[in-house]
Design an enzyme around this catalytic site. Structure first.
Site, PDB file in Angstrom:
ATOM      1  N   GLY A  33       0.603  -1.067   0.045  1.00  0.00           N
ATOM      2  CA  GLY A  33       0.029   0.108  -0.019  1.00  0.00           C
ATOM      3  C   GLY A  33       0.943   1.285   0.023  1.00  0.00           C
TER       4      GLY A  33
ATOM      5  N   GLU B 138       7.726   3.316   3.861  1.00  0.00           N
ATOM      6  CA  GLU B 138       8.296   4.432   4.632  1.00  0.00           C
ATOM      7  C   GLU B 138       9.564   4.889   4.420  1.00  0.00           C
ATOM      8  OE1 GLU B 138       7.479   1.324   5.765  1.00  0.00           O
ATOM      9  OE2 GLU B 138       8.773   0.661   7.354  1.00  0.00           O
ATOM     10  N   ASN B 139      10.270   4.677   3.253  1.00  0.00           N
ATOM     11  CA  ASN B 139      11.490   4.689   2.870  1.00  0.00           C
ATOM     12  C   ASN B 139      11.817   6.177   3.427  1.00  0.00           C
ATOM     13  OD1 ASN B 139      11.533   2.566   0.784  1.00  0.00           O
ATOM     14  ND2 ASN B 139      10.220   4.170  -0.043  1.00  0.00           N
TER      15      ASN B 139
ATOM     16  N   HIS C 159       0.320   6.684   8.787  1.00  0.00           N
ATOM     17  CA  HIS C 159       1.054   5.611   9.211  1.00  0.00           C
ATOM     18  C   HIS C 159       2.633   5.709   8.629  1.00  0.00           C
ATOM     19  CE1 HIS C 159       1.290   0.927   9.239  1.00  0.00           C
ATOM     20  NE2 HIS C 159       2.489   1.207   8.458  1.00  0.00           N
ATOM     21  N   GLU C 160       2.986   5.995   7.412  1.00  0.00           N
ATOM     22  CA  GLU C 160       4.173   5.939   6.913  1.00  0.00           C
ATOM     23  C   GLU C 160       4.882   7.139   7.553  1.00  0.00           C
ATOM     24  OE1 GLU C 160       4.918   3.504   5.913  1.00  0.00           O
ATOM     25  OE2 GLU C 160       2.705   2.759   4.928  1.00  0.00           O
TER      26      GLU C 160
ATOM     27  N   HIS D 145       6.413   5.950  11.110  1.00  0.00           N
ATOM     28  CA  HIS D 145       7.456   5.062  10.833  1.00  0.00           C
ATOM     29  C   HIS D 145       8.918   6.044  10.484  1.00  0.00           C
ATOM     30  CE1 HIS D 145       6.251   1.365  10.339  1.00  0.00           C
ATOM     31  NE2 HIS D 145       5.209   1.442   9.315  1.00  0.00           N
TER      32      HIS D 145
ATOM     33  N   GLU E 116       5.073  -2.420  12.854  1.00  0.00           N
ATOM     34  CA  GLU E 116       3.853  -2.239  12.013  1.00  0.00           C
ATOM     35  C   GLU E 116       2.578  -2.000  13.041  1.00  0.00           C
ATOM     36  OE1 GLU E 116       3.897  -1.422   9.106  1.00  0.00           O
ATOM     37  OE2 GLU E 116       5.719  -2.118   8.596  1.00  0.00           O
TER      38      GLU E 116
HETATM   39  N1  BES Z   1       6.414  -0.934   5.880  1.00  0.00           N
HETATM   40  C1  BES Z   1       5.214  -1.264   5.584  1.00  0.00           C
HETATM   41  C2  BES Z   1       5.191  -2.148   4.018  1.00  0.00           C
HETATM   42  C3  BES Z   1       6.017  -3.246   4.188  1.00  0.00           C
HETATM   43  C4  BES Z   1       6.210  -4.099   5.181  1.00  0.00           C
HETATM   44  C5  BES Z   1       6.681  -3.531   2.890  1.00  0.00           C
HETATM   45  C6  BES Z   1       6.896  -5.261   5.289  1.00  0.00           C
HETATM   46  C7  BES Z   1       7.372  -4.941   3.124  1.00  0.00           C
HETATM   47  C8  BES Z   1       7.143  -5.539   3.926  1.00  0.00           C
HETATM   48  C9  BES Z   1       4.353  -0.122   5.471  1.00  0.00           C
HETATM   49  O1  BES Z   1       4.761   0.746   6.382  1.00  0.00           O
HETATM   50  C10 BES Z   1       2.969  -0.486   5.469  1.00  0.00           C
HETATM   51  O2  BES Z   1       2.506  -0.976   6.478  1.00  0.00           O
HETATM   52  N2  BES Z   1       2.101  -0.354   4.493  1.00  0.00           N
HETATM   53  C11 BES Z   1       0.993  -0.838   4.547  1.00  0.00           C
HETATM   54  C12 BES Z   1      -0.140   0.286   4.195  1.00  0.00           C
HETATM   55  C13 BES Z   1      -0.221   1.069   5.468  1.00  0.00           C
HETATM   56  C14 BES Z   1      -1.092   2.234   5.599  1.00  0.00           C
HETATM   57  C15 BES Z   1      -0.692  -0.132   6.445  1.00  0.00           C
HETATM   58  C16 BES Z   1       0.704  -1.869   3.245  1.00  0.00           C
HETATM   59  O3  BES Z   1       1.251  -1.766   2.446  1.00  0.00           O
HETATM   60  O4  BES Z   1      -0.403  -2.300   3.345  1.00  0.00           O
HETATM   61 ZN    ZN Z   2       3.938   0.125   8.174  1.00  0.00          ZN
END
Ligand code: BES
Ligand code: ZN
Length: 692
Positions: free
Chosen positions: A327, A330-331, A363-364, A367, A386
């Site tokens: 989705g 958070e780079n 969220h991001e 992080h 997370e």
């Molecule tokens: N860091 C995650 C994305 C991620 C997690 C990529 C584990 C690879 C491995 C990011 O912060 C995240 O949680 N993204 C969510 C969206 C967010 C609003 C909850 C996602 O991608 O669903």
């Molecule tokens: Zn996340």
């Protein structure tokens, strides 16, 4: 990693996914439902029993990188070719040799090394004589003809790779230009273990280093990385190219490195704390970035204030990527999003889309502190990263947009979904040891996100906001620019609150499931005596295992005197207890778990439940409390509650309503069927009843 997408069960969001994504993407979203984790230290087959956490089946041998050579700074130059879909790379890393060795082991996947050499500080260059790829383990061993001595040196590697179409590592993303041409951007997605597909590196979260990144790119493309641009000059060998150099990053983990090369428009603003914020959109759609820009400029000062630590970089970019597997990601300083998680068409968007964008941005950006500034020591702690961000995004959105009433959404989405999933025998503890990169994908699901967020919310309520902030601040200051484990956070919160945080939280993170709290009451003069007990709640029927698990359950209680105010808080740290509420008149109702913050179901005695009904009817019980009550009743009805008892309950409730004909019809409708349909019809009944 991609269960992340499914973790919010908002139908509108699922709808958005399936209608807005290209078919290949939406199917990958539906199939890939997980993310990442691994085992600590140089361990092969970590014993799960030791930590009382679950071990995944079919574990593959896995060893962490040796520590005899580690990076201090990566000087990295990449030259992507957006036509041939390849890239050339040059790495010049300052490394420290801690123990003499004639080989260096690094992570490397789908990359061809052309040359490698080591130059000891003040010494002669030593060319590597062998590159031994361990493809299964995504590692390469560089062998040197003589020993590399203890001390600093420079490791130089020239390599080539593919700009792949797998949406991980350094990949190509397809888009259509405003003139209708098919074009490609080059973008990165490194979490959890795919930085190694872009450059040979020590791709573990605890091996932090600084980065000096340069990109050689077509001069008409937008070129972004974690830091601001410090130099841009023509590339001598090709007049169509420029070399863009970025400022040195703070010390950081490889999974947070990012770069994007493509065509984008942007909108820009400054947050009140002086950070330059830009939202990059597809060309011609800058207007659609304005809402996210507003969210980000409100969010940054909120976190600065909440964490009491300033955002450490000079800028932050948020960019919508056409092909994006997760989705959002958070780079540090360059947050990437799928388009539906960032763009809002001001003319054609509904409030649920705005709320979703606000939550994802919240969220991001959380992080940037929790995850980027302080990073988990190993992927085992990814749940905390997370779960925490998935909780604080709501706190942030509630602060910036109080009109959204976003906590009610949390209860109706994340909280209830987590309870439903965690009641299944197929659930797993939030914290799971993982080893090989291939295992990380297996556990990152709604349990980690939504249960993770729910237990952090319960913890926040248990400590109180003031102590929680104090502990968070201590944690961020102590571990900033370093790594930490879940236990480090518990320690800081324990210090700040004086409460047994580690013991309480371990009972929720290291064992699957949650309790059902049974409550009965007795009036003794002006006191209300509550008898409370816990047992494991199972959707498949009462828990009948030998050793009955138990939890350390923070329990709070309110009464009809002030339904918004907690009258008493206790910690249930045994199977049952009795508590006395003094000064409660016989006509007052008593409710457990005000605010629906505790991660458990409640089963009231019939008389207690009945006494709550006026609070439901006159709406003095808060919406989240009515929601929680309704949800608990539904779940009990579904499997656990005694069917006859439920029939009695409905009859009693119906008896209190002044519409006898209708009541009789509803009742005979509900009772005229077998169990499964009965359950469904009771749900309809309770829904009808609660919605007034
Ligand atoms: N860091 C995650 C994305 C991620 C997690 C990529 C584990 C690879 C491995 C990011 O912060 C995240 O949680 N993204 C969510 C969206 C967010 C609003 C909850 C996602 O991608 O669903
Ligand atoms: Zn996340």
């Amino acid at each position: 990693m991609l269960l992340l997408l499914g973790r919010r069960l908002s139908l509108s969001f699922v709808h958005r996914l399936t209608t807005c994504c290209p078919p290949s993407l939406s199917s990958s979203v539906l199939i890939k439902l997980r993310a990442i984790t691994r085992v600590p230290h140089n361990t092969v087959f970590v014993s799960a029993a030791r930590q009382n956490t679950v071990t995944m089946p079919e574990r593959r041998p896995f060893v962490r990188l040796p520590t005899d050579v580690y990076p201090v700074n990566y000087g990295l130059c990449l030259k992507p070719d957006l036509i041939d879909f390849t890239f050339e790379g040059k790495l010049e890393a300052v490394v420290e040799v801690t123990q003499a060795t004639n080989q260096i082991v690094m992570n490397c996947a789908d990359i061809d090394i052309i040359t490698a050499s080591f130059v000891p500080q003040g010494g002669e260059e030593i060319n590597a004589t062998g590159f031994n790829y361990q493809n299964e383990d995504e590692k390469v061993t560089l062998s040197f003809p003589s020993s590399l001595q203890k001390g600093s040196g420079s490791l130089k590697i020239d390599f080539v790779g593919e700009l792949n179409d797998k949406m991980k590592g350094f990949y190509r993303s397809k888009y259509t230009s405003t003139t209708g041409e098919i074009r490609y951007a080059a973008v990165t997605q490194f979490e959890a273990t795919d930085a190694r597909r872009a450059f040979p590196c020590w791709d573990e979260p605890a091996i932090k280093a600084t980065f000096d990144i340069s990109l050689i790119v077509p001069k008409d493309r937008v070129t972004l990385s974690n830091m601001n641009v410090i130099d841009r000059k023509p590339y001598p060998e090709d007049e169509n190219l420029v070399e863009v150099k970025f400022a040195t990053t703070p010390i950081m983990s490889t999974y947070l490195v990012a770069f994007v090369i493509g065509e984008y428009d942007f909108v820009e603003s400054q947050s009140s704390d002086g950070i330059t914020v830009r939202v990059y959109t597809p060309v011609g759609k800058a207007e659609q970035g304005k809402f996210a820009l507003e969210v980000a400029t409100k969010t940054l000062p909120f976190y600065k204030d909440y964490f009491n630590v300033p955002y450490p970089l000079p800028k932050i970019d948020l960019i919508a990527i056409a092909d994006f597997a997760a989705g959002a990601m958070e780079n540090w300083g360059l947050v990437t999003y799928r388009e539906t998680a960032l763009l809002i068409d001001p003319k054609n968007s509904c409030s649920s889309s705005r709320q979703w964008v606000a939550l994802v941005v919240g969220h991001e950006l959380a992080h940037q502190w929790f995850g980027n500034l302080v990073t988990m020591e190993w992927w085992t702690h990814l749940w905390l990263n997370e779960g925490f961000a998935s909780w604080i995004e709501y706190l942030c959105v509630d602060h910036c947009f109080p009109e959204y009433d976003i906590w009610t959404q949390f209860v109706s989405a994340d909280y209830t979904r987590a309870l439903e999933l965690d009641a299944l025998d197929s659930s797993h503890p939030i914290e799971v040891n993982v080893g090989h990169p291939s295992e990380v994908d297996e556990i990152f699901d709604a349990i980690s996100y939504s249960k993770g967020a729910s237990v952090i919310r319960m913890l926040h309520h248990y400590t109180g906001d003031e102590d929680f902030r104090k502990g968070m601040n201590a944690y961020l200051l102590k571990f900033q620019h370093k790594n930490a484990s879940t236990e480090d956070l518990w320690d800081c919160l324990e210090q700040a609150s004086g409460k047994p945080i580690a013991a309480v939280m371990s009972s929720w993170t290291k064992q699957m499931g949650f309790p059902i709290i049974e409550v009965d009451q007795e009036q003794v003069s002006d006191d209300r005596i509550l008898k409370i007990s816990q047992k494991k709640f199972c959707a498949s029927g009462p828990h009948d295992g030998e050793d009955c698990p138990s939890w350390m359950v923070p329990i709070s209680v309110c009464t009809s005197e002030d339904p918004k105010c907690t009258k008493l808080k206790v910690l249930l740290d045994r199977p049952d207890t009795t508590i006395t509420l003094s000064g409660v008149a016989p006509d007052q109702w008593v409710k457990i778990n005000p605010g629906t913050v505790g991660f458990y179901r409640i089963q009231y005695s019939s008389s207690m439940l009945e006494s709550l009904l006026p609070g439901v009817r006159d709406l003095s019980l808060q919406p989240v409390d009515r929601l929680g009550l309704q949800n608990d009743l539904f779940s009990l009805l579904h499997k656990q509650a005694d069917m006859q008892e439920e029939k009695n309950r409905i009859e009693r409730v119906l008896g209190a309503i002044s519409a006898p004909d209708l009541i009789q019809k509803v009742l005979s409708f509900a009772l005229s069927v077998h169990m499964t349909t009965f359950t469904a019809r009771c749900k309809v009944f309770w829904f009808w009843f609660f919605s007034g």
